[in-house]
Write a protein that holds these residues in place. Structure first.
Motif, PDB file in Angstrom:
ATOM      1  N   PRO A 112     -72.248   5.429  45.660  1.00 27.56           N
ATOM      2  CA  PRO A 112     -71.358   6.347  46.387  1.00 27.56           C
ATOM      3  C   PRO A 112     -71.812   7.795  46.439  1.00 27.56           C
ATOM      4  O   PRO A 112     -71.158   8.615  47.077  1.00 27.56           O
ATOM      5  CB  PRO A 112     -70.049   6.230  45.590  1.00 27.56           C
ATOM      6  N   GLN A 113     -72.936   8.133  45.799  1.00 29.46           N
ATOM      7  CA  GLN A 113     -73.299   9.547  45.681  1.00 29.46           C
ATOM      8  C   GLN A 113     -73.472  10.222  47.040  1.00 29.46           C
ATOM      9  O   GLN A 113     -72.923  11.290  47.306  1.00 29.46           O
ATOM     10  CB  GLN A 113     -74.584   9.692  44.846  1.00 29.46           C
ATOM     11  N   ALA A 114     -74.258   9.604  47.931  1.00 29.48           N
ATOM     12  CA  ALA A 114     -74.510  10.228  49.234  1.00 29.48           C
ATOM     13  C   ALA A 114     -73.230  10.316  50.057  1.00 29.48           C
ATOM     14  O   ALA A 114     -72.943  11.351  50.671  1.00 29.48           O
ATOM     15  CB  ALA A 114     -75.580   9.443  49.994  1.00 29.48           C
ATOM     16  N   THR A 115     -72.461   9.239  50.066  1.00 32.22           N
ATOM     17  CA  THR A 115     -71.218   9.204  50.839  1.00 32.22           C
ATOM     18  C   THR A 115     -70.275  10.313  50.381  1.00 32.22           C
ATOM     19  O   THR A 115     -69.675  11.024  51.200  1.00 32.22           O
ATOM     20  CB  THR A 115     -70.539   7.835  50.684  1.00 32.22           C
ATOM     21  N   ASP A 116     -70.138  10.468  49.074  1.00 24.93           N
ATOM     22  CA  ASP A 116     -69.226  11.477  48.537  1.00 24.93           C
ATOM     23  C   ASP A 116     -69.727  12.892  48.800  1.00 24.93           C
ATOM     24  O   ASP A 116     -68.933  13.805  49.078  1.00 24.93           O
ATOM     25  CB  ASP A 116     -69.030  11.260  47.038  1.00 24.93           C
ATOM     26  N   LYS A 117     -71.039  13.101  48.745  1.00 27.53           N
ATOM     27  CA  LYS A 117     -71.592  14.433  49.028  1.00 27.53           C
ATOM     28  C   LYS A 117     -71.408  14.798  50.505  1.00 27.53           C
ATOM     29  O   LYS A 117     -71.124  15.956  50.835  1.00 27.53           O
ATOM     30  CB  LYS A 117     -73.066  14.492  48.641  1.00 27.53           C
ATOM     31  N   ILE A 118     -71.607  13.832  51.396  1.00 33.74           N
ATOM     32  CA  ILE A 118     -71.391  14.086  52.828  1.00 33.74           C
ATOM     33  C   ILE A 118     -69.936  14.469  53.071  1.00 33.74           C
ATOM     34  O   ILE A 118     -69.625  15.431  53.790  1.00 33.74           O
ATOM     35  CB  ILE A 118     -71.776  12.848  53.669  1.00 33.74           C
ATOM     36  N   ARG A 119     -69.041  13.731  52.455  1.00 27.47           N
ATOM     37  CA  ARG A 119     -67.612  14.011  52.601  1.00 27.47           C
ATOM     38  C   ARG A 119     -67.289  15.430  52.096  1.00 27.47           C
ATOM     39  O   ARG A 119     -66.540  16.172  52.742  1.00 27.47           O
ATOM     40  CB  ARG A 119     -66.828  12.954  51.823  1.00 27.47           C
ATOM     41  N   ALA A 120     -67.861  15.798  50.966  1.00 29.18           N
ATOM     42  CA  ALA A 120     -67.604  17.125  50.400  1.00 29.18           C
ATOM     43  C   ALA A 120     -68.053  18.230  51.355  1.00 29.18           C
ATOM     44  O   ALA A 120     -67.359  19.248  51.526  1.00 29.18           O
ATOM     45  CB  ALA A 120     -68.308  17.264  49.059  1.00 29.18           C
ATOM     46  N   GLU A 121     -69.212  18.048  52.001  1.00 27.63           N
ATOM     47  CA  GLU A 121     -69.700  19.054  52.944  1.00 27.63           C
ATOM     48  C   GLU A 121     -68.887  19.049  54.237  1.00 27.63           C
ATOM     49  O   GLU A 121     -68.604  20.110  54.807  1.00 27.63           O
ATOM     50  CB  GLU A 121     -71.180  18.814  53.260  1.00 27.63           C
ATOM     51  N   LEU A 122     -68.499  17.868  54.695  1.00 24.39           N
ATOM     52  CA  LEU A 122     -67.729  17.754  55.936  1.00 24.39           C
ATOM     53  C   LEU A 122     -66.414  18.518  55.835  1.00 24.39           C
ATOM     54  O   LEU A 122     -66.014  19.210  56.780  1.00 24.39           O
ATOM     55  CB  LEU A 122     -67.472  16.275  56.238  1.00 24.39           C
ATOM     56  N   TYR A 123     -65.756  18.403  54.706  1.00 22.47           N
ATOM     57  CA  TYR A 123     -64.423  18.984  54.586  1.00 22.47           C
ATOM     58  C   TYR A 123     -64.434  20.487  54.334  1.00 22.47           C
ATOM     59  O   TYR A 123     -63.375  21.107  54.262  1.00 22.47           O
ATOM     60  CB  TYR A 123     -63.622  18.228  53.526  1.00 22.47           C
ATOM     61  N   GLN A 124     -65.626  21.088  54.209  1.00 23.01           N
ATOM     62  CA  GLN A 124     -65.723  22.542  54.151  1.00 23.01           C
ATOM     63  C   GLN A 124     -65.918  23.152  55.542  1.00 23.01           C
ATOM     64  O   GLN A 124     -65.833  24.377  55.689  1.00 23.01           O
ATOM     65  CB  GLN A 124     -66.903  22.954  53.257  1.00 23.01           C
ATOM     66  N   LEU A 125     -66.155  22.305  56.538  1.00 23.37           N
ATOM     67  CA  LEU A 125     -66.383  22.813  57.901  1.00 23.37           C
ATOM     68  C   LEU A 125     -65.054  23.174  58.560  1.00 23.37           C
ATOM     69  O   LEU A 125     -63.982  22.761  58.113  1.00 23.37           O
ATOM     70  CB  LEU A 125     -67.145  21.775  58.720  1.00 23.37           C
TER      71      LEU A 125
END
Length: 396
Positions: free
Chosen positions: A76-89
């Motif tokens: 889940p590392q990549a999926t969770d990191k993408i989500r973290a960056e997405l929600y800062q936009l």
């Protein structure tokens, strides 16, 4: 979807199949105040979600963090990191109802992961909810494609530098998943490979594909990115492989490719996909965060999803089957029994082909002005001919 499974999901609540997202982990970690971020919008919709109001969603985001290349496939590392960056936009000014269901719980096997993803996508399709899938390895596309098995006109597109087919006897993975897909769905109506690099491809492999094909090589795409727009307008599911982007701009990938899409081109393609009124699933795959540098790839992956969402918000109501805002052209061409019918939308300037089957059903396919010009010059448009021939095969 089988009736018993549909009832089971409705009774148990689809969220049961996911590990939920902890949005508090994203507070105060971006350059925007949380209330102005996309994350705040998604959090509000996700927390308000119930079995009774799920049908009001526009978009469902699901993480599918399985990598078939790893011994422990749950990653889940990549999926969770993408989500973290997405929600800062930044959030969008237009109202859009998006919920994040979290990461799909792992099944006991890779096949079980495919089946779970198939059933979830099928469920959202029935509710007319567009699904955004954050992968995971690209072979997960097999599970998504299985959700469309009942659609005789299913069109699958992938943005990829490679044609992921088997070269010889080799273990199954995301580098050869298309061989299994073509074997499982031999009647696939349309398959499009966008952004491929000719030096990685044996053209003989392309010629073996029995579907309608509108492939676009990287060089042609770079000369004119708009070539992909009508192809994506005719797509039900787009699978975006991060390996299609040049390595210097997406180092967190599984393959080192010195050439490839630029970040801006990739975002434009994602936006075209969002604009497509036909597209039901957008999947982003093969982010390999272990190879990433300073989160460059996960940042880009988040922006790809953001631009897809922006495209979705700006979907217009192009209705080629309506007289509203459409100019109809009936073009007579030698050796064609009936006039070839084109529609041009006067608001979007987009072109459509109308094809009537032997059963008198009218089908509409996106095209460009090029096809109209060919017909006007008394030439049979190649795209029109491909559709006519494939539809005849389907109806036999």
């Amino acid at each position: 979807m089988p009736l018993f499974l549909r009832i089971k999901i409705l009774i148990m609540d689809v969220r049961y199949y996911f590990n939920s997202v902890d949005f508090s982990a994203f507070y105060n970690s971006g350059h925007l105040s949380w209330k102005y971020s996309l994350g705040a919008v998604v959090e509000k919709s996700s927390l308000a979600l119930t079995k009774e109001n799920i049908h009001k969603l526009n978009i469902a985001i699901v993480g599918v963090p399985f990598d078939s290349r790893k011994e422990d496939t749950y990653s889940p590392q990549a999926t969770d990191k993408i989500r973290a960056e997405l929600y800062q936009l930044a959030k969008f000014n237009s109202k859009i109802n998006i919920a994040d269901f979290g990461n799909l719980k792992p099944a006991s096997s890779i096949k079980g992961n495919y089946q779970a993803l198939r059933d979830i996508v099928d469920y959202f399709n029935e509710l007319k909810i567009v699904t955004v899938v954050i992968g995971g390895s690209q072979d997960l596309s097999i599970g998504i494609c299985e959700a469309f098995k009942g659609d005789p006109y299913f069109s699958y597109s992938t943005i990829d530098a490679f044609l992921d087919v088997k070269k010889a006897k080799e273990p199954f993975d995301s580098f050869n998943y298309l061989s299994r897909l073509f074997n499982n769905q031999p009647q696939l109506f349309q398959f499009n490979l966008i952004g491929f690099q000719s030096h990685y491809l044996a053209l003989e492999n392309l010629s073996k594909i029995k579907s309608i094909c509108e492939h676009i090589r990287l060089g042609n795409l770079r000369d004119n990115v708009i070539l992909a727009e009508p192809v994506l307008r005719n797509t039900d599911f787009l699978s975006f492989d991060i390996n299609s982007i040049k390595h210097s701009e997406a180092p967190g990938s599984c393959r080192i490719t010195p050439n490839g899409l630029r970040s801006e081109e990739a975002c434009q393609l994602a936006k075209f996909a969002g604009l497509s009124g036909r597209l039901k699933v957008f999947g982003l795959f093969d982010v390999f965060e272990e190879n990433d540098r300073e989160n460059l790839t996960v940042n880009l992956a988040a922006q790809l999803i953001w631009y897809f969402l922006e495209g979705f918000i700006n979907r217009d109501a192009d209705k080629p089957d309506s007289n509203e805002n459409n100019i109809i052209y009936q073009v007579e061409v030698d050796n064609v029994d009936k006039a070839i019918v084109f529609f041009k939308n006067t608001v979007s300037n987009r072109w459509w082909l109308q094809i009537e089957t032997s059963e008198k059903r009218k089908l509409y396919f996106g095209c460009s002005e090029k096809e109209y010009e060919q017909a006007s010059n008394n030439e049979i448009p190649e795209l029109w001919l491909k559709y006519i021939q494939k539809i005849d095969v389907h109806l036999k």
